[in-house]
Design an enzyme around this catalytic site. Structure first.
Site, PDB file in Angstrom:
ATOM      1  N   ARG A   1       2.954   7.684  -0.105  1.00  0.00           N
ATOM      2  CA  ARG A   1       4.002   8.697  -0.243  1.00  0.00           C
ATOM      3  C   ARG A   1       4.950   8.381  -1.414  1.00  0.00           C
ATOM      4  O   ARG A   1       5.351   9.264  -2.159  1.00  0.00           O
ATOM      5  CB  ARG A   1       4.792   8.751   1.066  1.00  0.00           C
ATOM      6  CG  ARG A   1       5.815   9.858   1.171  1.00  0.00           C
ATOM      7  CD  ARG A   1       6.686   9.673   2.413  1.00  0.00           C
ATOM      8  NE  ARG A   1       5.897   9.297   3.576  1.00  0.00           N
ATOM      9  CZ  ARG A   1       5.343  10.165   4.403  1.00  0.00           C
ATOM     10  NH1 ARG A   1       5.495  11.455   4.212  1.00  0.00           N
ATOM     11  NH2 ARG A   1       4.636   9.746   5.448  1.00  0.00           N
TER      12      ARG A   1
ATOM     13  N   ARG B   1       2.763  19.503   7.555  1.00  0.00           N
ATOM     14  CA  ARG B   1       3.779  18.541   7.988  1.00  0.00           C
ATOM     15  C   ARG B   1       4.933  19.157   8.796  1.00  0.00           C
ATOM     16  O   ARG B   1       5.350  18.586   9.807  1.00  0.00           O
ATOM     17  CB  ARG B   1       4.343  17.783   6.787  1.00  0.00           C
ATOM     18  CG  ARG B   1       3.320  16.877   6.100  1.00  0.00           C
ATOM     19  CD  ARG B   1       3.958  15.994   5.035  1.00  0.00           C
ATOM     20  NE  ARG B   1       4.740  14.930   5.653  1.00  0.00           N
ATOM     21  CZ  ARG B   1       6.051  14.879   5.649  1.00  0.00           C
ATOM     22  NH1 ARG B   1       6.773  15.845   5.087  1.00  0.00           N
ATOM     23  NH2 ARG B   1       6.686  13.871   6.234  1.00  0.00           N
TER      24      ARG B   1
ATOM     25  N   TYR C   1       4.867  17.457  12.370  1.00  0.00           N
ATOM     26  CA  TYR C   1       5.851  16.390  12.518  1.00  0.00           C
ATOM     27  C   TYR C   1       7.293  16.885  12.628  1.00  0.00           C
ATOM     28  O   TYR C   1       8.210  16.070  12.767  1.00  0.00           O
ATOM     29  CB  TYR C   1       5.785  15.430  11.323  1.00  0.00           C
ATOM     30  CG  TYR C   1       4.460  14.769  11.085  1.00  0.00           C
ATOM     31  CD1 TYR C   1       3.865  13.981  12.060  1.00  0.00           C
ATOM     32  CD2 TYR C   1       3.801  14.910   9.867  1.00  0.00           C
ATOM     33  CE1 TYR C   1       2.646  13.356  11.825  1.00  0.00           C
ATOM     34  CE2 TYR C   1       2.585  14.282   9.621  1.00  0.00           C
ATOM     35  CZ  TYR C   1       2.019  13.511  10.611  1.00  0.00           C
ATOM     36  OH  TYR C   1       0.814  12.890  10.378  1.00  0.00           O
TER      37      TYR C   1
ATOM     38  N   TYR D   1       0.317  14.049   1.888  1.00  0.00           N
ATOM     39  CA  TYR D   1      -0.111  14.688   3.132  1.00  0.00           C
ATOM     40  C   TYR D   1       0.141  16.195   3.089  1.00  0.00           C
ATOM     41  O   TYR D   1       0.491  16.808   4.088  1.00  0.00           O
ATOM     42  CB  TYR D   1       0.591  14.036   4.337  1.00  0.00           C
ATOM     43  CG  TYR D   1       0.448  12.534   4.308  1.00  0.00           C
ATOM     44  CD1 TYR D   1      -0.752  11.938   4.682  1.00  0.00           C
ATOM     45  CD2 TYR D   1       1.474  11.718   3.846  1.00  0.00           C
ATOM     46  CE1 TYR D   1      -0.909  10.556   4.614  1.00  0.00           C
ATOM     47  CE2 TYR D   1       1.320  10.341   3.769  1.00  0.00           C
ATOM     48  CZ  TYR D   1       0.135   9.774   4.154  1.00  0.00           C
ATOM     49  OH  TYR D   1      -0.033   8.410   4.076  1.00  0.00           O
TER      50      TYR D   1
ATOM     51  N   GLU E   1       0.819  -1.214   0.000  1.00  0.00           N
ATOM     52  CA  GLU E   1       0.000   0.000   0.000  1.00  0.00           C
ATOM     53  C   GLU E   1       0.858   1.271   0.000  1.00  0.00           C
ATOM     54  O   GLU E   1       0.811   2.062   0.944  1.00  0.00           O
ATOM     55  CB  GLU E   1      -0.922   0.012   1.220  1.00  0.00           C
ATOM     56  CG  GLU E   1      -1.852  -1.188   1.311  1.00  0.00           C
ATOM     57  CD  GLU E   1      -2.572  -1.257   2.652  1.00  0.00           C
ATOM     58  OE1 GLU E   1      -2.257  -0.441   3.537  1.00  0.00           O
ATOM     59  OE2 GLU E   1      -3.440  -2.134   2.819  1.00  0.00           O
ATOM     60  N   PRO E   2       1.632   1.503  -1.043  1.00  0.00           N
ATOM     61  CA  PRO E   2       2.405   2.752  -1.086  1.00  0.00           C
ATOM     62  C   PRO E   2       1.501   3.953  -1.272  1.00  0.00           C
ATOM     63  O   PRO E   2       0.517   3.903  -2.012  1.00  0.00           O
ATOM     64  CB  PRO E   2       3.316   2.559  -2.309  1.00  0.00           C
ATOM     65  CG  PRO E   2       2.518   1.655  -3.206  1.00  0.00           C
ATOM     66  CD  PRO E   2       1.781   0.720  -2.280  1.00  0.00           C
TER      67      PRO E   2
ATOM     68  N   CYS F   1      -1.370  32.885  12.289  1.00  0.00           N
ATOM     69  CA  CYS F   1      -1.094  33.492  13.592  1.00  0.00           C
ATOM     70  C   CYS F   1      -0.779  32.422  14.631  1.00  0.00           C
ATOM     71  O   CYS F   1      -1.571  32.131  15.529  1.00  0.00           O
ATOM     72  CB  CYS F   1      -2.300  34.329  14.030  1.00  0.00           C
ATOM     73  SG  CYS F   1      -1.993  35.296  15.519  1.00  0.00           S
ATOM     74  N   GLU F   2       0.382  31.803  14.483  1.00  0.00           N
ATOM     75  CA  GLU F   2       0.888  30.781  15.403  1.00  0.00           C
ATOM     76  C   GLU F   2       2.411  30.831  15.360  1.00  0.00           C
ATOM     77  O   GLU F   2       3.010  30.911  14.278  1.00  0.00           O
ATOM     78  CB  GLU F   2       0.442  29.372  14.978  1.00  0.00           C
ATOM     79  CG  GLU F   2      -1.041  29.109  15.080  1.00  0.00           C
ATOM     80  CD  GLU F   2      -1.483  28.681  16.468  1.00  0.00           C
ATOM     81  OE1 GLU F   2      -0.597  28.514  17.341  1.00  0.00           O
ATOM     82  OE2 GLU F   2      -2.697  28.509  16.670  1.00  0.00           O
TER      83      GLU F   2
END
Length: 428
Positions: free
Chosen positions: A285, A320, A324, A380, A282-283, A351-352
């Site tokens: 990425r 991402r 991550y 993703y 199940e690739p 605004c973070e």
């Protein structure tokens, strides 16, 4: 460097043969740009590698990586099957014309009505828990319905702790100690359990963790085969195969990866005297990750206590790096010939404080109005985008034979109000 970077005589980044500056002039930024040919090349390379060593092999694209309808249509054209993780993904696949036998569903903490929906679509469910098995028997008539089980092989791998899907901390799969019981109960309830599935994590560039997972999964399968009298139609070792994100990472030798893992798979089949099932992988990425670039414009160059390169996208557009700590290579897309000269932070417009695409990145001298290419954004990327800070989602463009085609319109402000209802007593 294996980052799929190509330039033209104008020293502009190109994607699928198209000049990014021309693309930006036509469609603006932020913009996801998808290379059709790269998707096809990645799929064919993967499929050919494994089918070379094991003929009864199928690729189930993990569509959660990128559910753009054009992307999925390309893979349908290639003959690919689809791995789904939600009823919405099943619905999407069926609308695109994928037949039920080319869809596998792996649910996690799924509701009864969702399981019934998938079963009614005649899609094989990959059961994640004993609870789900019992609840499925209550909402459908088992009557020989084919199902599979996801097992936890107690092997973990991945580029971040949130991407590890095996081992004692993982919420996925049934335990090895309950596998035989699960298959026996499935048969007793009237189901036809035909498959076994495992998945250990994402971003794997080394065959060794995958081999450990195959060994563990096949040991479980061998025990189930013997003690529950199951002849498997398929065994699915999931996905998680990575791509290079940093300049010093190398593209996985997929032929050697396939050879080593298939050899082990065959050895285990012989060890447990099992018939040869179809091998599923199940690739996600691997197929789409390096086939897309996020193009952003520089709207601010700010010398504060640090030097910030401010862009017109944020973690609402590409999550991402914030979620991550992921590295995405960044290039000065309109001046590819310029050398890196300074360390800067590349920041988004959300605004973070955590809204950063890169910290202390060595880049060329960047000016307001320049175009940056954030590479390897196909997996993703858009699929995890949001309307946070009430920002509309960006457009997506497919490059087909060197020509850009709009495949998703940019949202407008009015789109932010879709499905919202103001109660009468709060209206002016």
């Amino acid at each position: 460097m294996d980052l799929n970077i190509k330039t033209n005589e104008k020293n502009h980044l190109t994607i699928g043969g198209a000049d990014v500056c021309d693309i930006v002039k036509e469609f603006g930024t932020p913009l996801y740009v998808i290379d059709e040919n790269r998707i096809r090349e990645n799929y064919q390379r993967f499929y050919n590698a494994f089918s070379k060593y094991y003929k009864d092999f199928k690729v189930f694209y993990a569509c959660k990586a990128n559910t753009n309808l054009a992307v999925m249509s390309i893979l349908k054209d290639e003959g690919c099957c689809i791995d789904t993780v939600s009823p919405g993904e099943v619905y999407t696949c069926k609308k695109l014309g994928f037949s039920s036998d080319k869809i596998l569903f792996t649910g996690n903490n799924i509701k009864n009505e969702e399981m019934k929906f998938v079963a009614d679509e005649d899609v094989v469910l990959n059961i994640d828990s004993m609870s789900a098995l019992k609840r499925l028997a209550e909402v459908i008539n088992p009557n020989g319905t084919k199902i599979s089980f996801r097992v936890n092989p107690m092997v973990e791998a991945g580029h971040h702790k949130h991407c590890i899907t095996g081992g004692v901390m993982a919420k996925f799969g049934i335990m090895e100690t309950e596998a035989v019981e699960a298959y026996k109960l499935a048969k007793k309830l009237g189901f036809n359990p035909v498959g076994m599935h495992s998945h250990i994590g994402s971003g794997i560039l080394d065959p060794e963790p995958f081999k450990l997972a195959i060994k563990s999964t096949m040991d479980i399968a061998g025990k189930v085969h013997k003690e529950a009298d199951i002849d498997f139609e398929f065994i699915d070792f999931g996905g998680g195969i990575g791509i290079p994100y940093t300049p010093d990472e190398k593209l996985l030798d997929i032929d050697n990866f396939a050879k080593e893992n298939v050899e082990l798979f065959k050895q285990k089949l012989q060890e447990y005297d099992m018939k040869e099932p179809t091998l599923y992988l199940e690739p996600g990425r691997y197929i789409v990750g390096d086939a897309s670039v996020l193009l952003v414009s520089v709207n601010s160059v700010k010398q504060s206590y640090r030097k910030f390169i401010g862009t017109d996208a944020g973690f609402n557009t590409l999550l991402r790096p914030t979620m991550y700590g992921s590295y995405h290579h960044i290039v000065l897309a309109n001046k590819m010939n310029e050398d890196p000269v300074e360390k800067v932070d590349v920041a988004g417009n959300v605004c973070e404080s955590g809204d950063l695409f890169a910290r202390d990145r060595f880049l060329p001298k960047i000016h307001e109005g320049d175009i940056l290419g954030i590479l390897n954004a196909g997996a993703y990327g858009f699929t995890m985008a949001s309307n946070y800070n009430s920002r509309p989602l960006p457009a997506e463009v497919l490059i087909s034979n060197g020509k850009p085609i709009l495949v998703r319109e940019e949202e407008k402000f009015d789109d932010l109000f879709n499905k919202q209802i103001i109660p009468d007593h709060l209206k002016n």
